[in-house]
Structure formats: C-alpha cells, structure tokens
Design a protein around this motif. Structure first.
Motif, PDB file in Angstrom:
ATOM      1  N   LEU A 208      -4.607 -10.073 -38.579  1.00 50.22           N
ATOM      2  CA  LEU A 208      -4.601 -10.257 -37.082  1.00 50.22           C
ATOM      3  C   LEU A 208      -6.338 -10.521 -36.049  1.00 50.22           C
ATOM      4  CD1 LEU A 208      -2.685  -7.160 -35.993  1.00 50.22           C
ATOM      5  CD2 LEU A 208      -2.153  -9.883 -36.353  1.00 50.22           C
ATOM      6  N   ARG A 209      -7.069  -9.832 -36.992  1.00 46.84           N
ATOM      7  CA  ARG A 209      -8.551 -10.055 -36.665  1.00 46.84           C
ATOM      8  C   ARG A 209      -8.834 -11.769 -36.506  1.00 46.84           C
ATOM      9  NH1 ARG A 209      -9.500  -4.984 -38.473  1.00 46.84           N
ATOM     10  NH2 ARG A 209      -9.728  -3.262 -36.956  1.00 46.84           N
ATOM     11  N   THR A 210      -8.310 -11.953 -37.600  1.00 51.26           N
ATOM     12  CA  THR A 210      -8.348 -13.476 -37.629  1.00 51.26           C
ATOM     13  C   THR A 210      -8.034 -14.235 -36.899  1.00 51.26           C
ATOM     14  OG1 THR A 210      -8.917 -13.106 -40.528  1.00 51.26           O
ATOM     15  CG2 THR A 210      -8.506 -15.265 -39.602  1.00 51.26           C
ATOM     16  N   ALA A 211      -6.645 -14.383 -36.484  1.00 47.44           N
ATOM     17  CA  ALA A 211      -6.119 -14.852 -36.164  1.00 47.44           C
ATOM     18  C   ALA A 211      -6.518 -14.705 -33.884  1.00 47.44           C
ATOM     19  CB  ALA A 211      -4.603 -14.670 -36.265  1.00 47.44           C
ATOM     20  N   TRP A 212      -7.184 -13.154 -34.169  1.00 43.04           N
ATOM     21  CA  TRP A 212      -6.939 -13.293 -33.113  1.00 43.04           C
ATOM     22  C   TRP A 212      -7.431 -14.324 -31.743  1.00 43.04           C
ATOM     23  CZ3 TRP A 212      -3.040 -10.083 -31.723  1.00 43.04           C
ATOM     24  CH2 TRP A 212      -2.828  -9.388 -30.790  1.00 43.04           C
ATOM     25  N   GLY A 213      -8.800 -14.538 -32.443  1.00 44.59           N
ATOM     26  CA  GLY A 213      -9.554 -15.423 -31.232  1.00 44.59           C
ATOM     27  C   GLY A 213      -8.758 -16.942 -30.661  1.00 44.59           C
ATOM     28  N   GLY A 214      -8.143 -16.929 -31.862  1.00 42.42           N
ATOM     29  CA  GLY A 214      -6.898 -18.513 -31.063  1.00 42.42           C
ATOM     30  C   GLY A 214      -5.231 -18.044 -30.149  1.00 42.42           C
ATOM     31  N   LEU A 215      -5.277 -17.073 -30.517  1.00 45.35           N
ATOM     32  CA  LEU A 215      -3.712 -16.776 -28.902  1.00 45.35           C
ATOM     33  C   LEU A 215      -4.527 -17.340 -27.750  1.00 45.35           C
ATOM     34  CD1 LEU A 215      -3.285 -12.773 -29.982  1.00 45.35           C
ATOM     35  CD2 LEU A 215      -2.092 -14.858 -31.436  1.00 45.35           C
ATOM     36  N   GLY A 216      -3.299 -17.451 -27.069  1.00 46.48           N
ATOM     37  CA  GLY A 216      -3.620 -17.659 -25.800  1.00 46.48           C
ATOM     38  C   GLY A 216      -1.950 -17.359 -25.029  1.00 46.48           C
ATOM     39  N   ILE A 217      -1.926 -17.526 -23.251  1.00 48.19           N
ATOM     40  CA  ILE A 217      -1.005 -17.005 -22.344  1.00 48.19           C
ATOM     41  C   ILE A 217      -1.088 -18.324 -21.871  1.00 48.19           C
ATOM     42  CG2 ILE A 217       0.141 -15.778 -20.874  1.00 48.19           C
ATOM     43  CD1 ILE A 217      -1.442 -13.530 -22.869  1.00 48.19           C
ATOM     44  N   GLU A 218      -0.543 -19.260 -22.123  1.00 53.33           N
ATOM     45  CA  GLU A 218      -0.332 -20.973 -21.719  1.00 53.33           C
ATOM     46  C   GLU A 218       0.803 -20.816 -20.249  1.00 53.33           C
ATOM     47  OE1 GLU A 218       1.146 -23.207 -24.647  1.00 53.33           O
ATOM     48  OE2 GLU A 218      -0.399 -23.374 -25.479  1.00 53.33           O
ATOM     49  N   GLU A 219       1.616 -20.294 -20.030  1.00 54.15           N
ATOM     50  CA  GLU A 219       2.157 -20.400 -18.756  1.00 54.15           C
ATOM     51  C   GLU A 219       3.109 -18.854 -18.335  1.00 54.15           C
ATOM     52  OE1 GLU A 219       6.123 -23.018 -17.247  1.00 54.15           O
ATOM     53  OE2 GLU A 219       5.049 -23.481 -18.987  1.00 54.15           O
ATOM     54  N   VAL A 220       3.030 -18.399 -17.229  1.00 55.73           N
ATOM     55  CA  VAL A 220       4.191 -17.582 -16.651  1.00 55.73           C
ATOM     56  C   VAL A 220       4.708 -18.067 -15.284  1.00 55.73           C
ATOM     57  CG1 VAL A 220       3.284 -15.084 -15.837  1.00 55.73           C
ATOM     58  CG2 VAL A 220       2.133 -15.807 -17.678  1.00 55.73           C
ATOM     59  N   THR A 221       6.242 -17.432 -15.516  1.00 56.57           N
ATOM     60  CA  THR A 221       6.655 -17.882 -14.464  1.00 56.57           C
ATOM     61  C   THR A 221       6.950 -16.607 -14.034  1.00 56.57           C
ATOM     62  OG1 THR A 221       8.950 -18.598 -15.814  1.00 56.57           O
ATOM     63  CG2 THR A 221       6.873 -20.267 -15.301  1.00 56.57           C
ATOM     64  N   ALA A 222       7.923 -16.323 -12.579  1.00 55.50           N
ATOM     65  CA  ALA A 222       8.328 -15.767 -11.689  1.00 55.50           C
ATOM     66  C   ALA A 222       8.292 -16.146 -10.507  1.00 55.50           C
ATOM     67  CB  ALA A 222       6.936 -13.971 -11.932  1.00 55.50           C
ATOM     68  N   PRO A 223       9.788 -16.564 -10.608  1.00 55.72           N
ATOM     69  CA  PRO A 223      10.675 -16.906  -9.409  1.00 55.72           C
ATOM     70  C   PRO A 223      10.534 -15.844  -7.943  1.00 55.72           C
ATOM     71  CG  PRO A 223      11.841 -15.854 -10.584  1.00 55.72           C
ATOM     72  CD  PRO A 223      11.013 -15.891 -11.359  1.00 55.72           C
ATOM     73  N   VAL A 224       8.981 -15.547  -7.517  1.00 58.92           N
ATOM     74  CA  VAL A 224       9.269 -14.681  -6.770  1.00 58.92           C
ATOM     75  C   VAL A 224       8.827 -15.524  -4.812  1.00 58.92           C
ATOM     76  CG1 VAL A 224       7.993 -12.816  -5.329  1.00 58.92           C
ATOM     77  CG2 VAL A 224       8.913 -13.092  -8.085  1.00 58.92           C
ATOM     78  N   SER A 225       9.086 -15.445  -4.192  1.00 61.38           N
ATOM     79  CA  SER A 225       9.376 -17.356  -3.352  1.00 61.38           C
ATOM     80  C   SER A 225       8.980 -16.209  -2.200  1.00 61.38           C
ATOM     81  CB  SER A 225      10.689 -17.550  -2.637  1.00 61.38           C
ATOM     82  OG  SER A 225      11.928 -16.722  -2.719  1.00 61.38           O
ATOM     83  N   GLY A 226       9.102 -14.714  -1.891  1.00 61.08           N
ATOM     84  CA  GLY A 226       8.857 -13.998  -0.560  1.00 61.08           C
ATOM     85  C   GLY A 226       9.349 -12.550  -1.213  1.00 61.08           C
ATOM     86  N   PRO A 227       9.066 -11.687   0.048  1.00 59.30           N
ATOM     87  CA  PRO A 227       9.719 -10.243  -0.602  1.00 59.30           C
ATOM     88  C   PRO A 227      11.010 -10.152  -0.917  1.00 59.30           C
ATOM     89  CG  PRO A 227       8.078 -10.559   1.794  1.00 59.30           C
ATOM     90  CD  PRO A 227       9.165 -11.837   1.377  1.00 59.30           C
ATOM     91  N   VAL A 228      10.374  -8.603  -2.096  1.00 59.08           N
ATOM     92  CA  VAL A 228      11.632  -8.136  -3.491  1.00 59.08           C
ATOM     93  C   VAL A 228      11.950  -6.566  -2.381  1.00 59.08           C
ATOM     94  CG1 VAL A 228      10.850  -9.889  -4.674  1.00 59.08           C
ATOM     95  CG2 VAL A 228      10.214  -7.495  -4.965  1.00 59.08           C
ATOM     96  N   GLY A 229      13.386  -6.035  -2.917  1.00 55.04           N
ATOM     97  CA  GLY A 229      13.172  -4.729  -2.501  1.00 55.04           C
ATOM     98  C   GLY A 229      13.376  -4.296  -3.393  1.00 55.04           C
ATOM     99  N   VAL A 230      13.255  -2.849  -3.173  1.00 59.26           N
ATOM    100  CA  VAL A 230      12.652  -1.907  -3.622  1.00 59.26           C
ATOM    101  C   VAL A 230      13.324  -1.868  -5.197  1.00 59.26           C
ATOM    102  CG1 VAL A 230      12.641   0.483  -4.068  1.00 59.26           C
ATOM    103  CG2 VAL A 230      11.429  -0.521  -2.287  1.00 59.26           C
ATOM    104  N   HIS A 231      13.365  -1.538  -6.110  1.00 64.53           N
ATOM    105  CA  HIS A 231      14.698  -1.270  -7.157  1.00 64.53           C
ATOM    106  C   HIS A 231      15.392  -2.796  -7.298  1.00 64.53           C
ATOM    107  CE1 HIS A 231      13.809   2.595  -7.313  1.00 64.53           C
ATOM    108  NE2 HIS A 231      14.287   2.923  -6.677  1.00 64.53           N
ATOM    109  N   GLU A 232      14.443  -3.889  -6.211  1.00 63.28           N
ATOM    110  CA  GLU A 232      15.042  -5.449  -7.052  1.00 63.28           C
ATOM    111  C   GLU A 232      14.235  -5.927  -8.586  1.00 63.28           C
ATOM    112  OE1 GLU A 232      15.614  -9.918  -5.389  1.00 63.28           O
ATOM    113  OE2 GLU A 232      15.168  -8.152  -3.543  1.00 63.28           O
ATOM    114  N   SER A 233      15.724  -6.535  -9.050  1.00 64.48           N
ATOM    115  CA  SER A 233      15.197  -6.905  -9.644  1.00 64.48           C
ATOM    116  C   SER A 233      13.706  -8.307 -10.554  1.00 64.48           C
ATOM    117  CB  SER A 233      15.527  -6.877 -11.095  1.00 64.48           C
ATOM    118  OG  SER A 233      16.503  -5.870 -12.007  1.00 64.48           O
ATOM    119  N   VAL A 234      13.233  -8.705 -11.149  1.00 62.27           N
ATOM    120  CA  VAL A 234      12.157 -10.215 -10.964  1.00 62.27           C
ATOM    121  C   VAL A 234      11.843 -10.196 -12.286  1.00 62.27           C
ATOM    122  CG1 VAL A 234      10.558 -10.927 -10.186  1.00 62.27           C
ATOM    123  CG2 VAL A 234      11.007  -9.227  -9.226  1.00 62.27           C
ATOM    124  N   ARG A 235      12.579 -11.226 -12.786  1.00 63.40           N
ATOM    125  CA  ARG A 235      12.681 -11.946 -13.946  1.00 63.40           C
ATOM    126  C   ARG A 235      11.358 -12.846 -14.577  1.00 63.40           C
ATOM    127  NH1 ARG A 235      17.155 -10.579 -16.481  1.00 63.40           N
ATOM    128  NH2 ARG A 235      19.387 -10.553 -14.605  1.00 63.40           N
TER     129      ARG A 235
END
Length: 871
Positions: free
Chosen positions: A740-767
């Motif tokens: 893991l230590r050898t490979a760790w420098g090559g890790l990356g988080i390339e893209e994150v999507t969260a379709p939030v266009s406005g306020p969400v409600g309490v306990h409402e799920s966000v995918r």
C-alpha cells in the motif's frame, strides 16, 4: 554496622513462629486480599492494636513481633478462631470463584494479560507508589482479582519506595527516604529452576545487570516485582530500583529498561508468555521492543513482520494530558543504551530512533516513550471521556491528515476499587441494605440503586461517626507535626482544639502540582476568613498532598497554605503531612465535601473524588477529568461551566469567585439546614444519589470489564489471527502495508458528482459518485469513503462522519467508480469530502499513519469541502 565489603556475611530468614491454630494467619497476611476486607484487618488489630499502628498496618511484620504470650492466648480464644476461620473461608471462596467471563458466551479459553506499571498502590505498608497512577494500578489488580480476569502484573520493587514528607518551620516540604524491609513484607522470592531466587539478566552499556524476581499475591492476581539490589551488581546498578521517580534521567532510562525488557524476560523465565500486554503509561514501553525481538529470534522475521503481531497484542493507556508529562530521552542516550540491541530487532539506529519521534524525519527530536508505545500498540486509550478528546488532539500529528476525532485513541474512564476505599461502617451498612450481591457479584452494577433503602438517619449517623474519627485522627497528626516543628504546648493545644468534629469539613488531597491550584480557595483571603470565622456555621479545610522533590512551584503552594493558617491565627485550615493511602482513607471517608480545582483540560481523570463519592462525600469541582462526564444536578457542585480562559489570572479570579459563591449560597446553607432530628435531609438525599449513580460507574470493577470487552479481547483475537500458522498473518499484514505504501502516491480522486441543484431537506438523501485512480491496487484493498459533516463559519468541515462508498464498476486503466449516499439530520450548512483509506479485513479496527488520501490531496479534511444548504 558491618558491610559485605568488610566481612563475609551469611544470611538466613526468620519467619513468625505461630501456634498451630493460628498458622492460617500467615496465609492471610501474605495475600493482600486482607487489605480490602475489614474482617481480615480486624484479626490483626485484635492481636495488638498499637503494634498494628506502629508497623504501618503490616500484618507480616506484626506477626513476627507479637509476644508469644499473646499468640498463645489467641490460639485458645474460640471467638477469635471462629472469626479467623470465616476469613479463611472468604479467601478460599475468592480464589476459587468462577471468573466473570466464564459465565458469558465470550469466554476465549486459556489466555493471559500482563499489566505493566512503574508503581502499584496496594496498601500503605508496601510503599512502591507515589500517588494516583499507582493507586489506580493497585485498584486495577484488585478488581481484576474480584472479576476474575486472567491477569498478571509486572513492576519494580523499590528499596526506598517513594519519599516521606514533612514540613519545616517555614512550611517548606522536606523529604526523607525510607528503607523497605522486604523480609518483613508480603513479598515472596520467586524460586529459580536451579534453587535459590529467580534472577534474570538485562544488558546495559558495557555490562550485564542482574534482577531478582519477587512476587506479591493480590487476591488471585500475581504481581511480579524486579529488584536490582543484589550482590551480583555494582553499587550503581544496585541503586537502579532504589527509589521511585528518584535520580536523574540516566536512572529513569535504566529503570524503564529493567521494567520493560526485564519484565518480559522475567515472565519468560517464570514460564508465562502473555497473550496481551497492557502498558499503563509509557514507562514500560521498551517491552514492545523485547517482545518483537523474541518473535524475530524464534521465527526469523524482519522487524515489520514481527511488529504486526506484537502491536496487535499491545494495549497502551496514556494518563498524561500535557506534553511536559511525557518521558523523553535525548537521542544520544538512546544510542548509548541500545547500540548493541538494535541489531537483534533488525533495525539500524535511525530506525530505532524514529520509533520514538512524532515526526519520524526530525532527527533532532527527543525519543518519547509515549510515542514508542503508540507506534507499537494497535490499541490505545485515555482515562476519561474528556481526556480521550485531549489525547486525540495531542497526538494527532502522528496520523497526518486524520481528523482528530478519528485518531485511534479511545477512552476507558478510570474507577476506584470500592471495598478498598469504603469505610468499614459503610461496608457493614451496605451489607444490611444491599444484601450479599454487592460483594459476591462484582459485575452486578444495578445493586447500588438499593442505597435508597437506607434510612436517612442511619446514613447520616454513619457519616457523622466517620467525620468525628477523621477529626480525632487529624488532631493527633497535627499535634505530632507541630511538636516536631518546635511549637509550644499551649499553641499545640489551641491548634488541635480548633478542629471541630461537627463542622462542615472540606477535603482537598492530591499531588501538589501548580496546575491543580491547591491555593485557589485562598484567592480572596478576606472572603475566606469571613466563612472560617463564622461560629454559627463553621467550616474547616483539611488538606494533604506531596509535591515532587524537584517541583519548587508545588512546594511553594504548600508553604502558602501553612503561612495562611498561621497568619489567620487559628487552625481551621490544616495541612496534613505525608499523604499516602492511609491518610487518603481518613479524608475520603470523613470529609463532607471534596474539593478539586485544576485548570480545565489538564486533569486526565483524577480518582480521589471517586473515592470520596463512594462514601457519600459530595464533590465540588471544576468540570475536568472524570467530573466532566460525571456531574449532573443533585450529585454535587460544578465550579464554572466548562469555560477555557487564555489568561490564567483571569481564570483564577473568576473560578475562585464561583467557588466562594457555591460555598456561601449553596453548600454551607444546605449542610446546616437540619430538621428536628438534626438531619440535613437535602444533603442526605444528595449523598444517596451520589452513591447510587457514581459508585457503579466510577468503579474499577466496571473499568476492568470495559478494558476486557473493548481492548483486551479484541487485542487477543487479533493477536491470535496474526500469530496463526507460524505468524503468517503478521507477515502478510506487513507485506500488505508495504504494498500500500508503495502504491499510495499513485492514488487519485479524479471526479466527484453530487447532483445538488439547491437546498435539500433534512434526512433527504444525496447520491454521490466518485471516480478514483487506484493504480496497481485492487478495489478490495481500499475503502473509498465520504466524510460528511457541518460547515463552520470559516468553511471548515466539522463533526464529520466517514461512510464507506459501494464499489460500482471498473472503468479500466486502474480507474474505478464508487457510489454512496449521505443525508443530514439537521438544517444548516453541510458538506462532504471524499477520501481513500486502506481496506480489507486485516485493516478492521486499524488506522495506519500516513495512509489516507483526500480529494485534491488536501492536508486536512476541511479543505475545499463540497457544500449544500439543508432546509
């Protein structure tokens, strides 16, 4: 005196010659079980009350000094023999009682925990303790004996114990050094295989040091103590175990090598290889190196391959909330003492030194015993809920980029051993109203609720008798102290008469360090004097505590108290010298109020207030340590409301005023509000609630159960998994970490999507979906997590929680998609960040330093969080 250098001295041991009917007394005297059973203590008191006092409550010494006429008389006393037989039966029942775990479904079979500590406070005549850490360790052993944990303990047998305190005429602490006579203590030499006493060898620079091994029985628990005061050693090395916390840094490192390395070797020589080792503070942390060395020698492993199994089996408890309290050694000293040792653990010196550094790359950093313990233990804990928070923040630099709340330091709140600190009157009263279960079933914590069945009048009378006994004893102690300082007889009489057995008595007893603020109650002397001089509602302060010999600030606090009492012209404020278990027992049983006022955040736990609470003594304390989680209305009083002040003078002013307000407006009026029977009903109601709520919670029986369930058993199961098939699990885990230590420098988080266009409600799920680059790692080897929480006004992500995302699909070329869902339980600004941490069964419960990757490689999780407003 003739020394061994002058003549050959031949020695032999003389043991008490008891009549046949009294011989069971020796078995009782040589097992410290007697120390928490009043009926056993009473046997020795009956033999000779004055001798019991003059031997400092040492039954072994007493039996060797009682006159033959007295022994013969009691050998014919049927009443005494019947009482003795009941005690013998009680000890036998204790030794054969079914252990708690064996009555549950969690019984793990044969196993052993080895508990290492630099001091043990078991009873006043065995003076190998200094204060709270030692008393906690002693109570840990007693409760392990009662609950039935398969535990053995390892410590050092100090020839001179800890210093004895007395004050000079100016009130300045002086120290005298006792000389413990092991032949007249309950210390028994462990027999060697070839005859004589068992001895082991520990290497120090240029020489070998011999350590004799002794044993003390604490109920069913064996405590092994190492002693370097043997003829095989030179004069300097004979003094290694000379004095607890005495000497310089050289002495300290030698003691800690003997405790850690020598302790492991002593257990090996006895034939015990513990499954779990518990380091109670960092003094014994070298044991981790010795256990790794043994695994390397037996299985031909690398350091890291052996380290995984050893670390899995180690539990480290930190008691220190400030860096200044940690043992640190200069790197030159470590190099000198471990130059010949490092090869046996297959490290170079730089690798060894890095184990004791917070920043492994800082070669100028001193070697920390706490850091060594943390690096070589998978399990670690603080000693109260608040101290857990403080410890996680204090050591977070060892886990870079990890949120402080996820730093792997848990907490198990300290407790006290009930029977050791309850007064005999209280024990007999509890027998009448709680029944036999509170003693015979040490894991039944519900039984304490029955304290409500005790009549108010009876509880109050018991408490009044204890206060009266405290004052009578306090007068005797004060008389001795003043006479020793040359005070004239008239002044001595006046001083002793000033102590009132009916007055509200406030106790304060602990180590005198400046952060504990032993003089806070004197901040406004005029206001204090008005209370002290009130003859209608009198109050008095009984104070005790030792300052470390090198702590001038702590010594000055004691001097200030003595000067105040002298200048005030009366002795309503009394400092009682030479604080030890005996003094503590009088104070926590006989005071009405227990005062504690450290600077908040600097008291890891504190246990004196717990001992007082067991006896129905009401606490008045800063919300720090144990009281921060214990306090609720009706149990006692809180000084302040968890405020933290940057200016210590401001804190002292405000908190002393809060203390005076509590005394004047609540504590004193309530204490003196009596009904027609002379009972303060509201006060007694608080006493009952104090006992019912606090006795089962802040009790070492509960504490050792928690250690067992939360730390010992998980460590046992993980260590067994690592040790299976000739340590194949340990080897695999070491290689997995390398991969893991050898490979760790090559890790990356390339893209994150969260379709939030406005306020969400309490306990409402966000995918949420994340595309990550894992390089050569498989998805099963990592966890992709969403870390979600609130956003503060500075844009930081706070109060976060990590949830694993689900693997969705491979996108080729080492790219993978993970998905997850978050929701918020309350309105406001919320956010999340994505991270990658090690995964797989081997990392369950393990947080590996340096193996955490946040989106955009931010150094902290609070950087650039995704945000949304929750309506």
């Amino acid at each position: 005196m003739i020394s061994p250098s002058q003549a050959r001295i031949r020695s032999f041991e003389v043991v008490p010659a008891l009549p046949e009917p009294l011989k069971p007394l020796l078995d009782i005297a040589n097992n410290l079980w007697w120390s928490w059973h009043p009926e056993a203590v009473e046997l020795f008191v009956r033999l000779d009350r004055r001798l019991w006092a003059s031997t400092h409550h040492n039954p072994v010494k007493l039996l060797g000094m009682v006159s033959q006429q007295t022994l013969d008389q009691f050998a014919r006393d049927e009443g005494f023999l019947n009482s003795m037989q009941r005690v013998v039966d009680g000890l036998r029942d204790h030794m054969t009682r079914t252990p708690w775990l064996d009555t549950t479904e969690h019984a793990p079979g044969e196993w052993t925990v080895a508990y290492f500590c630099a001091e043990f406070g078991l009873t006043e005549c065995l003076q190998i303790y200094s204060g709270g850490l030692g008393c906690l360790a002693g109570d840990h052993l007693k409760s392990a004996a009662e609950v039935g944990i398969p535990l053995i303990a390892v410590g050092l047998l100090y020839r001179h114990g800890y210093f004895q305190q007395y004050l000079n005429a100016d009130g300045w602490q002086q120290e005298s050094i006792p000389d413990l006579d092991f032949s007249n203590l309950m210390t028994q030499p462990v027999p060697g295989k070839e005859g004589g006493q068992l001895k082991i060898i520990v290497e120090l620079p240029g020489r070998k040091v011999t350590c004799a091994v002794w044993k003390v029985m604490v109920g069913r628990i064996s405590l092994y103590l190492l002693d370097t005061n043997v003829p095989e050693n030179n004069e300097e090395d004979r003094g290694i175990t000379g004095q607890l916390y005495g000497g310089d840094m050289e002495t300290r490192i030698k003691q800690e090598i003997v405790l850690g390395v020598g302790g492991v070797r002593a257990l090996e020589a006895i034939g015990v290889r513990p499954d779990v080792c518990h380091m109670n503070e960092g003094h014994s942390a070298f044991l981790a190196l010795e256990r790794i060395r043994n695994l390397i020698a037996e299985h031909d492993l690398s350091f890291d391959e052996a380290r995984q199994q050893a670390a899995a089996s180690h539990v480290f408890t930190t008691h220190t909330p400030v860096p200044a309290g940690i043992d640190r050694f200069p790197k030159e000293m470590i190099e000198r003492y471990f130059r010949d040792y490092v090869a046996s653990i297959r490290l170079d010196m730089e690798g060894m030194l890095a184990l004791g550094r917070e920043n492994v790359y800082n070669q100028d950093e001193a070697f920390s015993m706490a850091v060594l313990a943390l690096r070589l233990s998978e399990s670690a804990n603080g000693v109260s809920q608040l101290h857990g928070v403080v410890a996680r923040d204090m050591w977070r630099s060892m886990w870079p980029q990890m949120p402080s709340e996820e730093v792997p330091i848990a907490h198990v709140t300290n407790g006290v051993h009930a029977r050791s600190w309850l007064s005999a009157e209280m024990i007999y009263m509890l027998d009448r109203y709680l029944g036999a279960r509170w003693q015979s079933d040490p894991v039944d914590h519900e039984v304490w609720k029955n304290i409500d069945e005790v009549p108010d009048e009876e509880l109050w009378r018991v408490h009044e008798r204890r206060r009266q006994r405290l004052i009578v004893w306090g007068r005797r102690q004060l008389k001795k102290q003043l006479e020793a300082r040359g005070t004239n007889a008239q002044q001595v009489r006046e001083a002793c008469d000033s102590l009132d057995p009916a007055a509200l008595t406030i106790g304060f007893a602990r180590r005198f360090a400046t952060y504990k603020r032993g003089n806070l109650f004197m901040r406004d002397t005029q206001r204090l004097l008005e209370m002290l001089n009130n003859t209608d509602r009198p109050i008095q302060f009984l104070i005790a505590g030792k300052s470390h010999p090198a702590d001038g600030g702590g010594k000055d606090l004691i001097r200030q108290i003595v000067h105040f009492a002298r200048e005030a012209g009366h002795h309503k404020v009394v400092f009682l010298e030479n604080y030890d278990i005996h003094v503590a027992r009088y104070l926590v049983q006989g005071a009405d109020v227990w005062l504690n006022n450290p600077r908040r955040g600097m008291e890891a736990s504190g246990t004196s207030g717990m001992k007082a609470a067991l006896n129905g003594v009401l606490n008045c304390s800063i919300l720090d340590g144990w009281w921060d989680e214990a306090y609720e209305s009706g149990l006692g009083w809180a000084i302040g409301h968890r405020e933290m002040y940057p200016n210590p003078d401001v804190a002292d002013d405000l908190e002393s005023r809060a203390l005076y307000d509590l005394l004047e407006k609540e504590i004193i009026p309530m204490f003196y509000d009596r009904d027609e029977l002379g009972v303060p009903r509201q006060w007694v109601t608080m006493m009952k609630k104090c006992i019912a709520v606090l006795a089962p919670r802040f009790n070492t029986n509960r504490m050792v159960q928690e250690y067992t369930q939360q730390l010992y058993l998980p460590a046992l199961h993980r260590a067994r998994a690592m040790a299976a098939e000739g340590l194949k699990g340990s080897v695999r885990f070491a290689h997995l970490k390398d991969r893991l230590r050898t490979a760790w420098g090559g890790l990356g988080i390339e893209e994150v999507t969260a379709p939030v266009s406005g306020p969400v409600g309490v306990h409402e799920s966000v995918r949420i979906a994340a595309v990550v680059q894992l390089g050569g790692l498989d998805p099963e080897e990592v966890k992709v997590q969403v870390y979600a929480g609130c956003i503060d006004n500075d844009g930081n992500l706070t109060d976060g929680r990590a949830d694993d995302m689900a693997y969705a699909e491979s996108l080729g070329d080492g790219r993978h998609r993970f998905t997850g869902v978050i929701s918020a339980g309350n309105s406001g600004r919320h956010g999340f960040a994505i991270r990658i941490v090690p995964g797989g069964a081997m990392f369950d419960g393990v947080t590996e330093p340096g193996l955490i990757h946040w989106e955009s490689n931010a150094p902290k999780p609070k950087a650039k969080p995704k945000t949304e407003k929750v309506a």
